[in-house]
Design a protein around this motif. Structure first.
Motif, PDB file in Angstrom:
ATOM      1  N   GLU A 139      -6.399  -7.858  -7.330  1.00  0.00           N
ATOM      2  CA  GLU A 139      -6.764  -7.066  -8.512  1.00  0.00           C
ATOM      3  C   GLU A 139      -6.380  -5.599  -8.305  1.00  0.00           C
ATOM      4  N   LEU A 140      -6.694  -5.065  -7.144  1.00  0.00           N
ATOM      5  CA  LEU A 140      -6.360  -3.666  -6.838  1.00  0.00           C
ATOM      6  C   LEU A 140      -4.856  -3.427  -6.931  1.00  0.00           C
ATOM      7  N   PHE A 141      -4.077  -4.338  -6.366  1.00  0.00           N
ATOM      8  CA  PHE A 141      -2.622  -4.178  -6.333  1.00  0.00           C
ATOM      9  C   PHE A 141      -1.929  -4.735  -7.574  1.00  0.00           C
ATOM     10  N   GLN A 142      -2.692  -5.424  -8.437  1.00  0.00           N
ATOM     11  CA  GLN A 142      -2.134  -6.072  -9.631  1.00  0.00           C
ATOM     12  C   GLN A 142      -1.016  -7.046  -9.263  1.00  0.00           C
TER      13      GLN A 142
ATOM     14  N   MET B 197       0.829  -1.205   0.000  1.00  0.00           N
ATOM     15  CA  MET B 197       0.000   0.000   0.000  1.00  0.00           C
ATOM     16  C   MET B 197       0.863   1.255   0.000  1.00  0.00           C
ATOM     17  N   ASP B 198       1.911   1.267   0.816  1.00  0.00           N
ATOM     18  CA  ASP B 198       2.792   2.434   0.888  1.00  0.00           C
ATOM     19  C   ASP B 198       3.480   2.687  -0.451  1.00  0.00           C
ATOM     20  N   ARG B 199       3.990   1.605  -1.082  1.00  0.00           N
ATOM     21  CA  ARG B 199       4.678   1.745  -2.379  1.00  0.00           C
ATOM     22  C   ARG B 199       3.759   2.293  -3.456  1.00  0.00           C
ATOM     23  N   ARG B 200       2.482   1.971  -3.356  1.00  0.00           N
ATOM     24  CA  ARG B 200       1.516   2.376  -4.381  1.00  0.00           C
ATOM     25  C   ARG B 200       0.699   3.597  -3.961  1.00  0.00           C
ATOM     26  N   SER B 201       1.025   4.168  -2.815  1.00  0.00           N
ATOM     27  CA  SER B 201       0.311   5.328  -2.269  1.00  0.00           C
ATOM     28  C   SER B 201      -1.195   5.069  -2.159  1.00  0.00           C
TER      29      SER B 201
ATOM     30  N   ILE C 239      -9.539  -3.511   8.093  1.00  0.00           N
ATOM     31  CA  ILE C 239      -8.288  -3.321   7.345  1.00  0.00           C
ATOM     32  C   ILE C 239      -7.135  -3.114   8.317  1.00  0.00           C
ATOM     33  N   TYR C 240      -7.338  -2.319   9.346  1.00  0.00           N
ATOM     34  CA  TYR C 240      -6.294  -2.138  10.353  1.00  0.00           C
ATOM     35  C   TYR C 240      -5.985  -3.457  11.064  1.00  0.00           C
ATOM     36  N   HIS C 241      -6.987  -4.293  11.267  1.00  0.00           N
ATOM     37  CA  HIS C 241      -6.754  -5.609  11.870  1.00  0.00           C
ATOM     38  C   HIS C 241      -5.869  -6.459  10.955  1.00  0.00           C
ATOM     39  N   TRP C 242      -6.079  -6.385   9.640  1.00  0.00           N
ATOM     40  CA  TRP C 242      -5.222  -7.118   8.703  1.00  0.00           C
ATOM     41  C   TRP C 242      -3.797  -6.597   8.787  1.00  0.00           C
ATOM     42  N   LEU C 243      -3.661  -5.276   8.750  1.00  0.00           N
ATOM     43  CA  LEU C 243      -2.323  -4.661   8.741  1.00  0.00           C
ATOM     44  C   LEU C 243      -1.565  -4.916  10.040  1.00  0.00           C
ATOM     45  N   ASN C 244      -2.281  -5.074  11.142  1.00  0.00           N
ATOM     46  CA  ASN C 244      -1.655  -5.326  12.440  1.00  0.00           C
ATOM     47  C   ASN C 244      -1.520  -6.811  12.754  1.00  0.00           C
ATOM     48  N   GLY C 245      -1.885  -7.673  11.810  1.00  0.00           N
ATOM     49  CA  GLY C 245      -1.726  -9.112  12.000  1.00  0.00           C
ATOM     50  C   GLY C 245      -2.719  -9.731  12.957  1.00  0.00           C
ATOM     51  N   ILE C 246      -3.814  -9.046  13.231  1.00  0.00           N
ATOM     52  CA  ILE C 246      -4.834  -9.568  14.139  1.00  0.00           C
ATOM     53  C   ILE C 246      -5.730 -10.559  13.414  1.00  0.00           C
ATOM     54  N   SER C 247      -6.031 -10.252  12.157  1.00  0.00           N
ATOM     55  CA  SER C 247      -6.879 -11.131  11.350  1.00  0.00           C
ATOM     56  C   SER C 247      -6.420 -11.081   9.902  1.00  0.00           C
ATOM     57  N   MET C 248      -7.076 -11.890   9.075  1.00  0.00           N
ATOM     58  CA  MET C 248      -6.763 -11.964   7.653  1.00  0.00           C
ATOM     59  C   MET C 248      -7.985 -11.545   6.844  1.00  0.00           C
ATOM     60  N   PRO C 249      -7.754 -10.979   5.664  1.00  0.00           N
ATOM     61  CA  PRO C 249      -8.892 -10.712   4.776  1.00  0.00           C
ATOM     62  C   PRO C 249      -9.540 -12.034   4.365  1.00  0.00           C
ATOM     63  N   THR C 250     -10.827 -11.991   4.079  1.00  0.00           N
ATOM     64  CA  THR C 250     -11.488 -13.183   3.543  1.00  0.00           C
ATOM     65  C   THR C 250     -10.864 -13.502   2.187  1.00  0.00           C
TER      66      THR C 250
END
Length: 85
Positions: free
Chosen positions: A60-63, A18-22, A40-51
């Motif tokens: 797709e968003l990040f290609q 995300m940072d690299r792609r702004s 999303i913050y839970h994913w980034l903090n390693g608390i949970s995973m995206p479905t």
């Protein structure tokens, strides 16, 4: 050994991408149509995973492939190597 996803490393990886792609957390929220940014913050903090659906959409968003988003302990192996065991 059974492959296991490293939630913390995956979160760090998602943040770097995300940072690299702004791309902001708010951008991801809007793209995925989520009601809040908390998950999303839970994913980034390693608390949970995206479905799996959200991982697929993020790829797709990040290609990038889903495998490029997820970090774990899986070794790179081919089906042929699996068959030989």
């Amino acid at each position: 050994m059974i492959p296991v996803i490293d939630k913390s490393a995956t979160g760090i990886n998602l943040r770097k991408i995300m940072d690299r792609r702004s791309i902001t957390v708010k951008d991801v929220q809007r793209y995925l149509g989520l009601g809040s940014v908390q998950s999303i913050y839970h994913w980034l903090n390693g608390i949970s995973m995206p479905t799996i659906d959200n991982l697929y959409a993020l790829s797709e968003l990040f290609q990038l492939t889903v495998d490029e988003l997820v970090c774990g302990n899986r070794e790179n192996s081919t089906a042929a190597e699996m068959d030989s065991n």
